[in-house]
Structure formats: C-alpha cells, structure tokens
Design an enzyme around this catalytic site. Structure first.
Site, mmCIF file in Angstrom:
data_model
loop_
_atom_site.group_PDB
_atom_site.id
_atom_site.type_symbol
_atom_site.label_atom_id
_atom_site.label_comp_id
_atom_site.label_asym_id
_atom_site.label_seq_id
_atom_site.Cartn_x
_atom_site.Cartn_y
_atom_site.Cartn_z
ATOM 1 N N TRP A 102 0.824 -1.208 0.000
ATOM 2 C CA TRP A 102 0.000 0.000 0.000
ATOM 3 C C TRP A 102 0.858 1.258 0.000
ATOM 4 O O TRP A 102 0.555 2.233 -0.699
ATOM 5 C CB TRP A 102 -0.982 -0.020 1.165
ATOM 6 C CG TRP A 102 -2.004 -1.097 0.991
ATOM 7 C CD1 TRP A 102 -2.201 -2.194 1.782
ATOM 8 C CD2 TRP A 102 -2.942 -1.222 -0.091
ATOM 9 N NE1 TRP A 102 -3.202 -2.988 1.260
ATOM 10 C CE2 TRP A 102 -3.674 -2.419 0.118
ATOM 11 C CE3 TRP A 102 -3.237 -0.449 -1.217
ATOM 12 C CZ2 TRP A 102 -4.680 -2.846 -0.750
ATOM 13 C CZ3 TRP A 102 -4.230 -0.870 -2.087
ATOM 14 C CH2 TRP A 102 -4.945 -2.052 -1.847
ATOM 15 N N ASP A 171 -1.723 6.675 6.248
ATOM 16 C CA ASP A 171 -2.799 5.828 5.715
ATOM 17 C C ASP A 171 -3.182 4.845 6.813
ATOM 18 O O ASP A 171 -2.518 3.839 7.028
ATOM 19 C CB ASP A 171 -2.315 5.097 4.471
ATOM 20 C CG ASP A 171 -3.335 4.091 3.937
ATOM 21 O OD1 ASP A 171 -4.436 3.979 4.515
ATOM 22 O OD2 ASP A 171 -3.025 3.409 2.946
ATOM 23 N N LYS A 195 -12.842 -1.544 6.745
ATOM 24 C CA LYS A 195 -12.130 -2.423 7.671
ATOM 25 C C LYS A 195 -12.609 -2.189 9.101
ATOM 26 O O LYS A 195 -13.147 -3.081 9.736
ATOM 27 C CB LYS A 195 -10.623 -2.209 7.540
ATOM 28 C CG LYS A 195 -10.121 -2.437 6.109
ATOM 29 C CD LYS A 195 -8.650 -2.137 5.949
ATOM 30 C CE LYS A 195 -8.232 -2.153 4.485
ATOM 31 N NZ LYS A 195 -8.373 -3.448 3.837
#
Length: 359
Positions: A102, A171, A195
C-alpha cells in the site's frame, strides 16, 4: 440463521448489532417513511445524521477543532493522489516510507505530481520489518512525510509514531479506531472505511485546517480538500447509506467503551493468535515480533500443499476468508474491531485440530 466468522481483510466484518439496527431502520428511517438510502442529502434528517457521525468520531478519537473531518469517496486509493495534489504546494517534494504494497502504491501515485523521496524501505527483507527512524533519510525541503502504520497485506505494523518536523501523513485504513491515538501528532490521517469504520464506499480524512488551501489552481474542485471542508463533505451527493452505517459503528464503539476498551480487546485477540502460532511447529509468521499487526495476521503452513485443504475445511467450519493475499499466498486472519474474541478462539481451536490431523 448461523453467522459465520468473517476474517476478510476488507470489505470486513461489521458488528452484528449494527446490521440488526440497519435492518430495523431499512424501510423507515426515524419515522420518515423512507429508507436513508432514498433521502436527499440536503434533508435536515440526513444532515443531522452526518453531523452526529462526525461528532461521534471526534469524541472517539479526541479530534480537536484544529482539524477538519471529511467523509469522501474513492477509498484510500484516491487519497494516494489527493494527498500530493493538496499538500505538495510550492515544495513539490515529499518523503515517503515504503513498508509494503500500500505504501508502494501511494509512492507510485504521488510521483505523478512531484518529486518523491523514499526516505526508508523494508523491501530488502520482503517488508517484514519497519525501518528504525534513525535510518530514515528525510529531505530538508519536504512538504510532508507519508507512511502506512499498518500494511494490511503483509501484516506489518509500526511500533512507533514517527517524530518529524514536517506534517505527518498516515494511511490508517486498517488500524484506525483499533486503539487510542494522539491525533495531534499528525497533519493528515486518511482511512478507507471497509475495515474498521463501515462498509466500502466512504473514506474518512482528518486534516489539520492549516493544511487546507494549498492545492494549486489546476486541482479539480472534487480533489480539493478545501472544497469538501467548506461544504460539509456534501459538495456532491455523498454515499449517504455508507455514512449512516459508519455512524452506527461509531455509536457501537462508544457502547463498547470506546477506543480504550477496543485497544485492550484487540491486544488480547492478537496476543492469543500470535502466541498459538509461535508455539506451533506447524504454523509460522514472518514479521518481526515487535512489529506484527494487531489487525492482520498472516501465517503459513509448514507444508503449502495443505493450503487448499486448510481453507476448504475452515470454510466448512464457518471460518471464512482466511486465504492470504494473492501476492503473498498463505493464510491471513484479519481481526478488526467487529471480529469478536470468540472468532479468534474458534480459529485457534480449528488450527490446533488441523495441525493434530496433518502435522
């Protein structure tokens, strides 16, 4: 109906109480005779819902008035572009820490907009550790420093919050709301919802207000944080149903005792699962022990030929979505806030039985 234990990395498990509440309100939201999905985002009822969700999130995370809280679309992947578009400014340069897929994707996207210095990377050991800050090579003229505190795919989590003299951007898609956090140490936090916040379709951005207004004239209105801050995240039609469900999750978290209580539960869940893996000669985890993710627990079997049987039997036992990411293989159990401790206990029992029969 029997509910399965869902270990998916995202879209992930939602609290059962939230789903039940949504079911009860599906056809008639607060006496309006309409579903929340059918109502105008300009309706006072929806505006109140949105304002309450923001208030609850601020309460949970201790977010001061120095920060704007935005509810956007496009997932964290859109933020890979929006962050540099809004924050690079005249500097045209930013520092990024590369600890997995990511952060790698964020780096690739940011390079479309300016000069990106990879100040540290753990790619040399297949992203199984977070580089010590003493090894970082930060730029003097960087507009911000970006990192991913928890890499969902590799199960790597920073065991420290970096100390930098530039705005720190994080993030937090897979770790937000999982434990207490000092928001004041960050310039900007972003997180995809799917999530720990709610269903896919909405993204939370927490941005210090002094960082607004730095986007250049060529940045489209929809990609400008200031646009959304000035319009209550309703410059265009927002994903109202996802926003509503996120708000229900925030209320549920408050009922559980907030992030302090969730942090204790999450630590206990992770310790149980890693403890079992470490004590086994059949399962293993490659990540440095002090930097293992609380939220995403990858593990491999001693014989990969057994992977298919493990997944099939786990699925039959009601333990769903344990297959590791396609890029790394193996298994992965994502144990976010909404995954109960009983799910971890059931997984450990299954793993022990599978090892006994196949080890």
């Amino acid at each position: 109906m029997s509910r399965a234990y869902n270990f998916c990395a995202g879209p992930a498990a939602l609290p059962e109480a939230v789903l039940q509440r949504a079911r009860e309100e599906m056809l008639d939201y607060r006496g309006t005779g309409m579903s929340v999905m059918e109502m105008s985002h300009r309706d006072d009822v929806i505006v109140a819902m949105a304002e309450q969700a923001e208030k609850d999130l601020r309460d949970l995370m201790g977010i001061s008035d120095d920060y704007a809280v935005l509810f956007l679309q496009g997932g964290a992947s859109a933020q890979f572009a929006m962050v540099p578009m809004n924050l690079l400014g005249d500097a045209g340069r930013a520092d990024y820490i590369n600890t997995g897929q990511w952060s790698s994707k964020a780096i690739k996207e940011a390079r479309r907009f300016g000069e990106i210095n990879v100040a540290a990377s753990s790619e040399d050991r297949n992203f199984t550790y977070a580089p010590a800050q003493s090894d970082w090579r930060l730029s003097d003229d960087a507009a911000y420093v970006h990192y991913c505190p928890n890499e969902t795919i590799g199960g790597l989590e920073f065991d420290f919050v970096p100390e930098v003299d530039k705005p720190l951007v994080a993030d937090m898609s897979s770790t937000i709301l999982s434990r207490p956090l000092d928001v004041s140490r960050f310039g900007l936090i972003y997180a995809g919802a799917q999530k720990n916040i709610g269903p896919a379709g909405i993204t939370v951005v927490i941005v210090r207000k002094d960082l607004l207004g730095r986007a250049g004239a060529s940045v489209p209105a929809m990609m400008n944080y200031q646009t959304h801050a000035e319009n209550g995240s309703m410059y265009n039609t927002p994903p109202t149903f996802a926003w509503y469900l996120a708000g229900l999750v925030f209320q549920w978290l408050k009922e559980q005792g907030g992030v302090d209580a969730m942090g204790e539960i999450n630590r206990r869940k992770a310790d149980k699962l890693y403890g079992f893996i470490d004590a086994s000669g059949f399962y293993s985890n490659p990540v440095a022990p002090t930097q293992r993710s609380w939220m995403n627990v990858p593990f491999i079997l001693s014989d990969s030929a057994l992977d298919k049987a493990f997944l099939a039997e786990a699925d039959a036992a009601g333990l769903r979505n344990l297959k590791g990411h396609r890029s790394v293989g193996g298994m992965r159990a994502s144990i976010y806030n909404a995954v109960p401790e009983t799910a971890v206990d059931a997984l450990i029992d299954f793993m022990a039985d599978f090892e006994k029969r196949n080890g």
